[in-house]
Design an enzyme around this catalytic site. Structure first.
Site, short mmCIF file in Angstrom:
data_model
loop_
_atom_site.label_atom_id
_atom_site.label_comp_id
_atom_site.label_asym_id
_atom_site.label_seq_id
_atom_site.Cartn_x
_atom_site.Cartn_y
_atom_site.Cartn_z
N GLY A 12 4.57 75.36 -68.89
CA GLY A 12 5.92 74.91 -68.64
C GLY A 12 6.73 75.92 -67.85
N ASP A 13 6.48 77.20 -68.11
CA ASP A 13 7.17 78.25 -67.36
C ASP A 13 6.73 78.23 -65.90
OD1 ASP A 13 8.25 79.03 -69.83
OD2 ASP A 13 6.57 80.38 -70.21
N LEU B 239 5.27 65.69 -67.91
CA LEU B 239 4.44 64.67 -68.56
C LEU B 239 3.00 65.14 -68.76
CD1 LEU B 239 5.73 61.61 -66.48
CD2 LEU B 239 6.52 62.36 -68.73
N GLY C 141 1.59 64.57 -64.80
CA GLY C 141 2.50 65.05 -63.77
C GLY C 141 3.92 65.17 -64.25
N ALA D 54 9.00 83.41 -72.49
CA ALA D 54 9.19 82.34 -71.51
C ALA D 54 9.98 82.79 -70.30
CB ALA D 54 9.86 81.13 -72.17
N GLY E 257 2.44 79.04 -71.19
CA GLY E 257 3.01 79.40 -69.90
C GLY E 257 2.99 78.29 -68.87
#
Length: 321
Positions: A260-261, A229, A233, A37, A258
């Site tokens: 979220g990264d 979310l 979004g 991450a 990836g």
């Protein structure tokens, strides 16, 4: 050494990903890349032309040398990385999928990165950066890694730097849920910018709405929270403003790893560049969408031009509709 925009730390690993779509235990051919991450975030920020440093411990082995080489290709500063001959560099294997989540198996127990401790924390190196990005993953690896994380975050706060924190919950790495919740919240209360997903926030607080979660963490001293979310979004709140920012619809979801990264890359870079909160979260949503349309853990991390072109093209489509 040039002044750093961002410094981060964690466990980068060698990732072997299957070349054909089939169950992982049947895969015979693999390609190799770097995974993790924090390394995803470091490389993503570097592709947006920010000066980024990555700190970790690696085994004195071919896997460690591969990681250094890959980070250097991305122009990430690696001068703070330490090597040990007593522990190996971690690795993982991953299946190939047409859509959804791939199978992943980790081989990281007693890895070099898991031995990070306070003695490895160089105040001089860290304070060269304007911003620290941390995740909850190192704390799951060992008690010494958790102590390192707490010390690094507090060091940067005490030096007047900003700190972002992504919980990156990995329940399978923790001995039990309560230990995970307690440790992650301890870190969340230190940071300026908290970046959980809504499902993570529910685990950490027991609360069910973004508004309730935001109130909880702001009351603990967090200056800004941005809650992911998914396709909908994101929601953000700080002392002066709050709102929802609509997500971008990817043409096709190839690999969710990836995302979220990528979101963190967008938000951190936007804030460091003085963008408005709306622009900053929009950038996070855009990079998250680009990432899920790519096969690798950070293949979708864009250049500055590719990011701008994507946002402009999506805005045109929305205007047409």
């Amino acid at each position: 050494m040039k002044e750093l925009d961002v410094i981060t730390f964690g466990e980068p690993m060698n990732m072997f990903y299957a070349n054909e779509v089939e169950p992982l235990h049947e895969a015979k051919s693999f390609s190799r890349a770097i995974a993790g991450a924090e390394s995803n975030v470091a490389c993503g920020l570097a592709r947006l032309d920010l000066n980024v440093a990555y700190m970790t411990k690696l085994g004195d082995d071919s896997f460690g040398k591969f990681i250094i080489g890959e980070l250097n290709k991305e122009k990430v500063d690696t001068t703070g990385i330490r090597f040990t001959s007593d522990h190996p560099t971690g690795m993982l294997i991953k299946s190939k999928v047409h859509d959804g989540d791939p199978e992943v198996e980790y081989f990281r127990k007693n890895s070099a990165a898991s031995t990070l401790n306070i003695d490895d924390l160089s105040e001089e190196y860290f304070r060269q950066a304007k911003h620290l990005h941390a995740t909850g993953i190192p704390s799951a690896l060992s008690e010494s890694c958790h102590e390192f994380t707490v010390a690094a975050m507090k060091l940067m706060k005490n030096k007047g730097k900003t700190v972002s924190f992504d919980p990156n919950l990995r329940p399978n790495l923790w001995p039990d849920k309560q230990k995970m919740v307690d440790c992650i919240n301890e870190l969340a209360y230190i940071c300026d910018l908290f970046l959980p997903g809504m499902s993570e926030a529910e685990v950490l607080t027991g609360l069910r709405t973004p508004e309730e979660v935001a109130e909880f963490y702001l009351s603990k001293g967090v200056k800004m929270i941005v809650i992911k979310l998914g396709a909908e979004g994101a929601y953000y709140k700080n002392a002066n403003e709050e709102g929802y920012v609509k997500g971008f619809v990817p043409e096709k979801v190839i690999d969710t790893v990836g995302a979220g990264d990528g979101f963190a890359v967008g938000v951190i870079s936007g804030l460091l560049e003085g963008k408005s909160t709306m622009e900053t979260v929009t950038r996070g949503n855009a990079i998250g969408a680009l990432q899920v349309m790519a096969p690798g853990d950070m293949d979708g991390m864009p250049s500055r031009k590719k990011l701008q072109d994507f946002i402009e093209s999506q805005n045109k489509l929305l205007n047409v509709e």
